[in-house]
Design an enzyme around this catalytic site. Sequence first.
Site, mmCIF file in Angstrom:
data_model
loop_
_atom_site.group_PDB
_atom_site.id
_atom_site.type_symbol
_atom_site.label_atom_id
_atom_site.label_comp_id
_atom_site.label_asym_id
_atom_site.label_seq_id
_atom_site.Cartn_x
_atom_site.Cartn_y
_atom_site.Cartn_z
ATOM 1 N N ASP A 36 -18.592 5.951 8.579
ATOM 2 C CA ASP A 36 -17.787 6.154 7.313
ATOM 3 C C ASP A 36 -18.761 7.198 6.573
ATOM 4 O OD1 ASP A 36 -15.825 4.689 5.670
ATOM 5 O OD2 ASP A 36 -15.914 3.865 6.438
ATOM 6 N N SER A 114 0.869 1.963 9.126
ATOM 7 C CA SER A 114 0.857 1.078 8.192
ATOM 8 C C SER A 114 2.302 0.653 7.993
ATOM 9 C CB SER A 114 0.678 1.460 6.711
ATOM 10 O OG SER A 114 0.310 0.508 5.774
ATOM 11 N N HIS A 116 4.355 1.510 5.577
ATOM 12 C CA HIS A 116 4.231 2.134 4.377
ATOM 13 C C HIS A 116 5.006 3.560 4.993
ATOM 14 C CE1 HIS A 116 2.969 -0.622 1.815
ATOM 15 N NE2 HIS A 116 1.330 -0.869 2.428
ATOM 16 N N TYR A 139 0.794 8.495 0.443
ATOM 17 C CA TYR A 139 -0.074 7.304 1.218
ATOM 18 C C TYR A 139 0.888 7.238 2.573
ATOM 19 C CZ TYR A 139 -1.898 3.377 3.894
ATOM 20 O OH TYR A 139 -2.960 2.029 4.594
ATOM 21 N N SER A 168 -0.105 -7.062 5.799
ATOM 22 C CA SER A 168 -0.960 -7.127 4.919
ATOM 23 C C SER A 168 -2.699 -7.815 5.518
ATOM 24 C CB SER A 168 0.379 -7.347 3.975
ATOM 25 O OG SER A 168 0.669 -7.539 3.355
#
Length: 282
Positions: A36, A114, A116, A139, A168
Amino acid sequence: MTVKLKKLVLTGAAGHLGSYLREPLSKMCETLVSSDLAEDIGGLYPGEIYIKADLGDLGAIEALSKDADMIIHFGAIGDEAAFDAILHSNIIGAYNIWEAAHRNGVRRIVYASSIHAVGMYPKTQFIGTDVPHRPDTYYGLSKCFAEDLARMVWEKRGIEAVCLRIYSCAKVGNTRSVGSWLSYDDLIQLVQRSVDTPVTGFTICYGVSRNDRAPVDNAAASFLGFRPKDNAEQFAHLMFAKDGLLDPHEPAHMCHGGPFASVPLGDSGQAALNIEDDSKKS
């Protein structure tokens, strides 16, 4: 008994979901390389090492993934943001992951996609893993890019990919999450099955628990053996009473993407969700 892999790489290890994946992944391999942008991620699990690396730096990602069997790619910006930021971390970052995997002979990438990527579909439409992309934000668009990249690289270069359209994955806190919830235990199971399934090719699977009101279909990915156990229906009465009647003409209530479907491009969608930070501490 499942044979341990030699080396797994986990990006996004300092993130909310990465914090829950580090320990179970460390038990599936001899060496887990967690990565990360944080300076450190606290105590390390047996067999785990931490390397700070920028997803936008191909050289760093190539070094990170040397001799890896698989990459579990959960890194990048996890919210809507300005396009330039999304471009660096989510789009160029995804390219670098797949390019480094190719250069290093990595067998498979498990990718945190995702909902999305298909967030503008109405929630009243039950969708499968084969629907065309319909992103709700920059995104979401970056997730479409990475899914298409994963499919292309599988077909051209033979690197397997499992793209997890996570819905979620946080505590149930609103009406939407009664259908969209993915519990942490089910997240772990989903990633484990994406790693230990012998053959996956290119696969899309929704990251959602066994909710009575889940509006997505994972039938085409059933061979992974992902069988979620948790159900958000236990929270339905409380959430419905808390939120009251919802406007059926408001995209935030009507679309799979929730508030991401209604925010202006570049503005945070997470801000409207009020997600509690309950990251796991090592």
